[in-house]
Write a protein that holds these residues in place. Structure first.
Motif, PDB file in Angstrom:
ATOM      1  N   GLY A  16      67.041  99.488  74.714  1.00 15.91           N
ATOM      2  CA  GLY A  16      66.500  98.405  73.891  1.00 15.91           C
ATOM      3  C   GLY A  16      66.180  98.869  72.480  1.00 15.91           C
ATOM      4  O   GLY A  16      66.436  98.161  71.496  1.00 15.91           O
ATOM      5  N   GLY A  17      65.616 100.064  72.379  1.00 16.15           N
ATOM      6  CA  GLY A  17      65.319 100.618  71.060  1.00 16.15           C
ATOM      7  C   GLY A  17      66.576 100.871  70.254  1.00 16.15           C
ATOM      8  O   GLY A  17      66.633 100.602  69.046  1.00 16.15           O
ATOM      9  N   LEU A  18      67.609 101.402  70.920  1.00 20.17           N
ATOM     10  CA  LEU A  18      68.880 101.618  70.225  1.00 20.17           C
ATOM     11  C   LEU A  18      69.493 100.293  69.770  1.00 20.17           C
ATOM     12  O   LEU A  18      70.085 100.212  68.686  1.00 20.17           O
ATOM     13  N   ALA A  19      69.348  99.254  70.580  1.00 20.39           N
ATOM     14  CA  ALA A  19      69.850  97.933  70.194  1.00 20.39           C
ATOM     15  C   ALA A  19      69.102  97.415  68.966  1.00 20.39           C
ATOM     16  O   ALA A  19      69.723  96.871  68.040  1.00 20.39           O
ATOM     17  N   LEU A  20      67.774  97.579  68.946  1.00 16.10           N
ATOM     18  CA  LEU A  20      66.995  97.136  67.780  1.00 16.10           C
ATOM     19  C   LEU A  20      67.394  97.906  66.524  1.00 16.10           C
ATOM     20  O   LEU A  20      67.530  97.318  65.448  1.00 16.10           O
ATOM     21  N   VAL A  21      67.571  99.202  66.658  1.00 13.38           N
ATOM     22  CA  VAL A  21      67.993 100.004  65.505  1.00 13.38           C
ATOM     23  C   VAL A  21      69.376  99.574  65.043  1.00 13.38           C
ATOM     24  O   VAL A  21      69.630  99.434  63.834  1.00 13.38           O
ATOM     25  N   GLY A  22      70.274  99.329  65.984  1.00 13.34           N
ATOM     26  CA  GLY A  22      71.624  98.897  65.624  1.00 13.34           C
ATOM     27  C   GLY A  22      71.647  97.553  64.926  1.00 13.34           C
ATOM     28  O   GLY A  22      72.327  97.383  63.908  1.00 13.34           O
ATOM     29  N   VAL A  23      70.910  96.592  65.457  1.00 14.16           N
ATOM     30  CA  VAL A  23      70.857  95.263  64.832  1.00 14.16           C
ATOM     31  C   VAL A  23      70.198  95.359  63.460  1.00 14.16           C
ATOM     32  O   VAL A  23      70.655  94.746  62.490  1.00 14.16           O
ATOM     33  N   GLY A  24      69.131  96.141  63.371  1.00 13.89           N
ATOM     34  CA  GLY A  24      68.459  96.312  62.082  1.00 13.89           C
ATOM     35  C   GLY A  24      69.355  96.968  61.052  1.00 13.89           C
ATOM     36  O   GLY A  24      69.347  96.606  59.870  1.00 13.89           O
ATOM     37  N   ALA A  25      70.151  97.943  61.480  1.00 13.00           N
ATOM     38  CA  ALA A  25      71.066  98.607  60.555  1.00 13.00           C
ATOM     39  C   ALA A  25      72.220  97.680  60.158  1.00 13.00           C
ATOM     40  O   ALA A  25      72.638  97.652  58.995  1.00 13.00           O
TER      41      ALA A  25
END
Length: 73
Positions: A16-25
């Motif tokens: 989930g954290g990686l998904a948030l970082v990916g979407v944010g980037a």
């Protein structure tokens, strides 16, 4: 710090954290990417201050034994 994040919860937090970082980037939303670092960190450490504050422990005794055994010299 004693383990209070179970293995399944750990994997969900990191993904989930990686998904948030990916979407944010992808959308150039820096605060969203920064918030994504929190579940990654708590998943990797297997300790969450929020879980500790409410008294929740997702680790089973067997998981806890594996973790403490791995840290012994």
């Amino acid at each position: 710090m004693e383990c209070n994040v179970g293995l399944i919860e750990q994997k969900a937090r990191v993904l989930g954290g990686l998904a948030l970082v990916g979407v944010g980037a992808y959308y150039n939303i820096k605060p969203l990417a920064a918030v994504g670092a929190i579940p990654i960190l708590t998943g990797m450490l297997r300790w969450c201050p929020l879980n500790a504050a409410i008294g929740y422990n997702g680790c089973t005794d067997r998981q806890h034994e594996r973790q403490t055994y791995a840290r012994r010299p």
